[in-house]
Scaffold this active site. Structure first.
Site, PDB file in Angstrom:
ATOM      1  N   ARG A  49       0.846  -1.189   0.000  1.00 16.26           N
ATOM      2  CA  ARG A  49       0.000   0.000   0.000  1.00 16.26           C
ATOM      3  C   ARG A  49       0.882   1.240   0.000  1.00 16.26           C
ATOM      4  O   ARG A  49       1.833   1.340   0.780  1.00 16.26           O
ATOM      5  CB  ARG A  49      -0.902   0.013   1.240  1.00 16.26           C
ATOM      6  CG  ARG A  49      -1.828  -1.191   1.348  1.00 16.26           C
ATOM      7  CD  ARG A  49      -2.518  -1.187   2.697  1.00 16.26           C
ATOM      8  NE  ARG A  49      -3.393  -2.354   2.848  1.00 16.26           N
ATOM      9  CZ  ARG A  49      -4.034  -2.642   3.988  1.00 16.26           C
ATOM     10  NH1 ARG A  49      -3.900  -1.866   5.046  1.00 16.26           N
ATOM     11  NH2 ARG A  49      -4.808  -3.717   4.038  1.00 16.26           N
ATOM     12  N   ASP A  51       0.987   5.507   0.359  1.00 14.40           N
ATOM     13  CA  ASP A  51       0.237   6.573   1.021  1.00 14.40           C
ATOM     14  C   ASP A  51      -0.247   7.624   0.028  1.00 14.40           C
ATOM     15  O   ASP A  51       0.169   7.641  -1.138  1.00 14.40           O
ATOM     16  CB  ASP A  51       1.123   7.264   2.064  1.00 14.40           C
ATOM     17  CG  ASP A  51       1.509   6.352   3.205  1.00 14.40           C
ATOM     18  OD1 ASP A  51       0.735   5.422   3.516  1.00 14.40           O
ATOM     19  OD2 ASP A  51       2.584   6.564   3.791  1.00 14.40           O
ATOM     20  N   TYR A 109      12.072   1.172  -2.670  1.00 16.18           N
ATOM     21  CA  TYR A 109      11.564   2.522  -2.876  1.00 16.18           C
ATOM     22  C   TYR A 109      12.718   3.434  -3.271  1.00 16.18           C
ATOM     23  O   TYR A 109      13.861   3.233  -2.861  1.00 16.18           O
ATOM     24  CB  TYR A 109      10.923   3.084  -1.606  1.00 16.18           C
ATOM     25  CG  TYR A 109       9.572   2.511  -1.265  1.00 16.18           C
ATOM     26  CD1 TYR A 109       8.406   3.143  -1.693  1.00 16.18           C
ATOM     27  CD2 TYR A 109       9.454   1.345  -0.509  1.00 16.18           C
ATOM     28  CE1 TYR A 109       7.158   2.630  -1.375  1.00 16.18           C
ATOM     29  CE2 TYR A 109       8.206   0.824  -0.189  1.00 16.18           C
ATOM     30  CZ  TYR A 109       7.067   1.478  -0.620  1.00 16.18           C
ATOM     31  OH  TYR A 109       5.830   0.965  -0.320  1.00 16.18           O
ATOM     32  N   ARG A 196       9.885   7.541   4.468  1.00 16.97           N
ATOM     33  CA  ARG A 196       9.769   8.994   4.659  1.00 16.97           C
ATOM     34  C   ARG A 196      10.371   9.433   5.987  1.00 16.97           C
ATOM     35  O   ARG A 196      10.956  10.526   6.084  1.00 16.97           O
ATOM     36  CB  ARG A 196       8.301   9.413   4.556  1.00 16.97           C
ATOM     37  CG  ARG A 196       7.730   9.272   3.152  1.00 16.97           C
ATOM     38  CD  ARG A 196       6.227   9.451   3.130  1.00 16.97           C
ATOM     39  NE  ARG A 196       5.844  10.768   3.623  1.00 16.97           N
ATOM     40  CZ  ARG A 196       4.587  11.112   3.934  1.00 16.97           C
ATOM     41  NH1 ARG A 196       3.597  10.218   3.784  1.00 16.97           N
ATOM     42  NH2 ARG A 196       4.320  12.316   4.364  1.00 16.97           N
TER      43      ARG A 196
END
Length: 259
Positions: A49, A51, A109, A196
């Site tokens: 998932r 964000d 990522y 993040r």
């Protein structure tokens, strides 16, 4: 029949991957498009998932259907029903032992960060930004101390639903290309906001606000309140998903803009 899709999407305008009551998730758009081609209501499951505001250069999803369609229909046909900003790249058939989320052995990522005194205009919403000069070498030194299997509670969102905060970070590398920093992370899995939150700390180190060893101190302390604030979602891309070799699936996309 189980169908596997590879797709890409721009997070701008969506409230993340997951389906929402107001229908603003990427999952909502994909399920509606797949259902239109299948002629029945279809639910899809993704590898991970993302964000609100986070992008995917490479996402993998699967669904089950008794409907027989050529694989091209699950690509071009589905794309004809998708909004701009979302596109299916390929489709494959798979056995019932394949699961987009649980069969994945590694995810990756990339955070694309503009390091320039002036904020971005053209790429607004697609890249992160920091105005002070950042030292990529020092950031790499700090990132290297996080490699391995650790409790990443200090970099975990309060609302994270993962059963365990222990993850194995296999790659954390920052490369400067002109005014851009390309920050790559790969692990067996990621906690909510983990990348993040790591970026928030690494930027402080790169700017000289904290020493390189501070990141390891935060990691070992397991206290989210001592860490840096969560960094902007705009520059974050899901780029890499690995499955066991017998599934014969791609690990990334050749269409990736910041390759």
């Amino acid at each position: 029949m189980r169908i596997v899709l590879g797709l890409e999407y721009r997070g701008v305008g969506f409230c993340g991957w997951q389906s929402q009551p107001q229908g603003c998730g990427v999952q909502d758009a994909l399920e509606a498009a797949v259902s239109a081609i299948a002629g029945e209501k279809i639910g899809v499951t993704a590898a991970g998932r993302t964000d609100t505001g986070v992008h995917a250069a490479f996402q993998v999803a699967h669904f089950d259907t008794p409907t027989q369609r050529p694989l091209t229909a699950w690509v071009r046909g589905v794309n004809s029903h998708l909004p701009q900003g979302v596109a299916v790249l390929w489709a494959r058939e798979a056995g019932e032992d394949f699961h987009a989320r649980f069969a994945a052995t590694q995810r990756g990522y990339r955070y694309v960060l503009l390091n320039h005194p002036v904020r971005p205009g053209l790429n607004h919403g697609m890249i992160g930004w920091h105005h002070r000069p950042l030292d990529a070498a020092v950031m790499n030194l700090a990132a290297a101390s996080l490699i391995g299997q650790h409790d990443f509670s200090a970099f975990r969102a309060a609302e994270c639903q993962a059963r365990s905060p222990v993850k194995e970070l296999r790659l954390a590398h920052i490369e400067r290309r002109g005014d851009y920093l390309l920050c790559d992370f790969r692990a067996d899995g990621f906690l909510h906001h983990m990348v993040r939150n790591l970026m928030g700390g690494l930027v402080q180190v790169g700017a000289g606000s904290q020493p390189p060893g501070w990141m390891r101190e935060i990691l070992d302390g397991r206290d989210r309140t001592r860490a840096a604030p969560t960094f902007d979602a705009a520059g974050l891309y899901l780029t890499h998903i690995r499955y066991p070799a017998h599934f014969a699936l791609p690990e990334s996309s050749e269409r990736w803009l910041f390759a």
